[in-house]
Motif scaffolding. Sequence first.
Motif, PDB file in Angstrom:
ATOM      1  N   TRP A  93       0.814  -1.201   0.000  1.00  0.00           N
ATOM      2  CA  TRP A  93       0.000   0.000   0.000  1.00  0.00           C
ATOM      3  C   TRP A  93       0.859   1.267   0.000  1.00  0.00           C
ATOM      4  O   TRP A  93       1.982   1.285   0.522  1.00  0.00           O
ATOM      5  CB  TRP A  93      -0.907   0.023   1.232  1.00  0.00           C
TER       6      TRP A  93
ATOM      7  N   SER B 281      -7.455   3.874  -2.747  1.00  0.00           N
ATOM      8  CA  SER B 281      -7.260   3.230  -4.043  1.00  0.00           C
ATOM      9  C   SER B 281      -8.177   2.017  -4.099  1.00  0.00           C
ATOM     10  O   SER B 281      -8.813   1.650  -3.109  1.00  0.00           O
ATOM     11  CB  SER B 281      -5.800   2.782  -4.207  1.00  0.00           C
ATOM     12  N   ASN B 282      -8.242   1.380  -5.262  1.00  0.00           N
ATOM     13  CA  ASN B 282      -9.040   0.155  -5.376  1.00  0.00           C
ATOM     14  C   ASN B 282      -8.515  -0.923  -4.439  1.00  0.00           C
ATOM     15  O   ASN B 282      -9.292  -1.676  -3.844  1.00  0.00           O
ATOM     16  CB  ASN B 282      -9.022  -0.344  -6.821  1.00  0.00           C
ATOM     17  N   LEU B 283      -7.174  -1.019  -4.309  1.00  0.00           N
ATOM     18  CA  LEU B 283      -6.586  -2.005  -3.416  1.00  0.00           C
ATOM     19  C   LEU B 283      -7.012  -1.763  -1.975  1.00  0.00           C
ATOM     20  O   LEU B 283      -7.383  -2.700  -1.257  1.00  0.00           O
ATOM     21  CB  LEU B 283      -5.057  -1.964  -3.515  1.00  0.00           C
ATOM     22  N   THR B 284      -7.008  -0.496  -1.551  1.00  0.00           N
ATOM     23  CA  THR B 284      -7.400  -0.173  -0.178  1.00  0.00           C
ATOM     24  C   THR B 284      -8.874  -0.479   0.056  1.00  0.00           C
ATOM     25  O   THR B 284      -9.257  -1.008   1.107  1.00  0.00           O
ATOM     26  CB  THR B 284      -7.112   1.310   0.123  1.00  0.00           C
ATOM     27  N   ARG B 285      -9.700  -0.165  -0.935  1.00  0.00           N
ATOM     28  CA  ARG B 285     -11.138  -0.430  -0.770  1.00  0.00           C
ATOM     29  C   ARG B 285     -11.426  -1.925  -0.715  1.00  0.00           C
ATOM     30  O   ARG B 285     -12.232  -2.389   0.095  1.00  0.00           O
ATOM     31  CB  ARG B 285     -11.933   0.197  -1.931  1.00  0.00           C
ATOM     32  N   GLU B 286     -10.776  -2.679  -1.603  1.00  0.00           N
ATOM     33  CA  GLU B 286     -11.065  -4.114  -1.691  1.00  0.00           C
ATOM     34  C   GLU B 286     -10.328  -4.922  -0.633  1.00  0.00           C
ATOM     35  O   GLU B 286     -10.816  -5.964  -0.190  1.00  0.00           O
ATOM     36  CB  GLU B 286     -10.678  -4.620  -3.087  1.00  0.00           C
ATOM     37  N   ASN B 287      -9.151  -4.468  -0.250  1.00  0.00           N
ATOM     38  CA  ASN B 287      -8.346  -5.234   0.697  1.00  0.00           C
ATOM     39  C   ASN B 287      -7.574  -4.273   1.598  1.00  0.00           C
ATOM     40  O   ASN B 287      -6.360  -4.118   1.467  1.00  0.00           O
ATOM     41  CB  ASN B 287      -7.363  -6.135  -0.074  1.00  0.00           C
TER      42      ASN B 287
ATOM     43  N   GLN C 150      -7.265  -2.424  11.513  1.00  0.00           N
ATOM     44  CA  GLN C 150      -7.631  -2.231  10.111  1.00  0.00           C
ATOM     45  C   GLN C 150      -7.713  -0.735   9.816  1.00  0.00           C
ATOM     46  O   GLN C 150      -8.380   0.017  10.529  1.00  0.00           O
ATOM     47  CB  GLN C 150      -8.961  -2.898   9.789  1.00  0.00           C
TER      48      GLN C 150
ATOM     49  N   LYS D 167      -8.649   2.003   6.939  1.00  0.00           N
ATOM     50  CA  LYS D 167      -9.296   2.267   5.655  1.00  0.00           C
ATOM     51  C   LYS D 167      -9.213   3.735   5.265  1.00  0.00           C
ATOM     52  O   LYS D 167      -9.152   4.057   4.082  1.00  0.00           O
ATOM     53  CB  LYS D 167     -10.769   1.855   5.712  1.00  0.00           C
TER      54      LYS D 167
ATOM     55  N   PRO E  31      -6.800 -14.615  -0.226  1.00  0.00           N
ATOM     56  CA  PRO E  31      -7.584 -14.704  -1.472  1.00  0.00           C
ATOM     57  C   PRO E  31      -8.690 -15.751  -1.414  1.00  0.00           C
ATOM     58  O   PRO E  31      -9.739 -15.586  -2.020  1.00  0.00           O
ATOM     59  CB  PRO E  31      -6.529 -15.072  -2.529  1.00  0.00           C
TER      60      PRO E  31
END
Length: 330
Positions: A39, A60-66, A95, A97, A129
């Motif tokens: 990240w 980012s998409n990575l932060t939102r999804e994971n 966590q 976000k 995953p």
Amino acid sequence: MTDSSAYRVETTSRLAQWKIDNLASCTYRKSDPFKIGKWNWHLSVEKNRVLFVKLYPEISNLTRENPPIASFIIRVVSSAGDRKALTHPEVTDKQLKNNEDFVWAIDVPLTTGKFIIDVEFLDLKAASPGGGEPCSIWDEETTEKRANATALVSLGRMLTESIHTDIKIIVSDGSIGAHRAVLAARSPVFHSMFAHDLKEKELSTINISDMSIEACQAFLNYIYGNIQSEEFLVHRLALLSAADKYDIADLKEACHDSLLEDIDTKNVLERLQSASLYQLPKLKTSCLRYLVKFGKIFDIRDDFNSFLQCADRDLIAEVFHEVLNSWKGF
């Protein structure tokens, strides 16, 4: 400090430091993004009646999804001569976000003068995953995959089940059977031993008296493609020594890469000496940078004094050269 550098965060693989010259002229400042793990991150400070320090991942998409699940220690350190530090209690499996998930309110006056925000990431986890419990991103078994890529899986059985072993390795506290052909294929030094009329060929033994049986077992497990990540981590320095001695380049590289990942105050001096002994310039540079640029030399004064009594003179000179160069920047 230039305007651009005022927002830059210096990092190693697990450590981030943001040096702030003066917060008196503004009430809010956010750092440039910096990467730790998968990240990009930001630090921010906000001056009100108290000082608020925030750590959060860039959206980012990575932060939102994971979103990352972080364990870390964060400090605010005065960069004056006394280097006084305020330390937040260790944060475990938090966590993160957005910029409200970790907020540290500091009511001790720090709004004038230079100070450093120092974040040491102890672990970063992400969702698996396949579902289930989150797992550490630093526990990925890259070392095991590297070893398995250079040897057939069946070689592991040959070692663990002692299938037709034809040479004995004698270590400080025992012995282990192995195979000449495998050793010779993986090491030019072993190949030379068996190709010439040396005592190892005649007696079918190899003496490695400076290695324990556990470290030697890890060494053979790597050669045979059968090593486990935890075993590798425990014996990294012994494996580095063996890789250098027997000219196994991929093992030396694996040890080097791994030793770069978790430099801290407990191991930095030992790793600095290993980097000098085994000619690992990247590890040496990282250790010197950790000690000098990040100011950790002040945190281990007793250990550093002991280091000065026994370390190689050329290495000591390099350390002091690095210190002097750092002072020129002020």
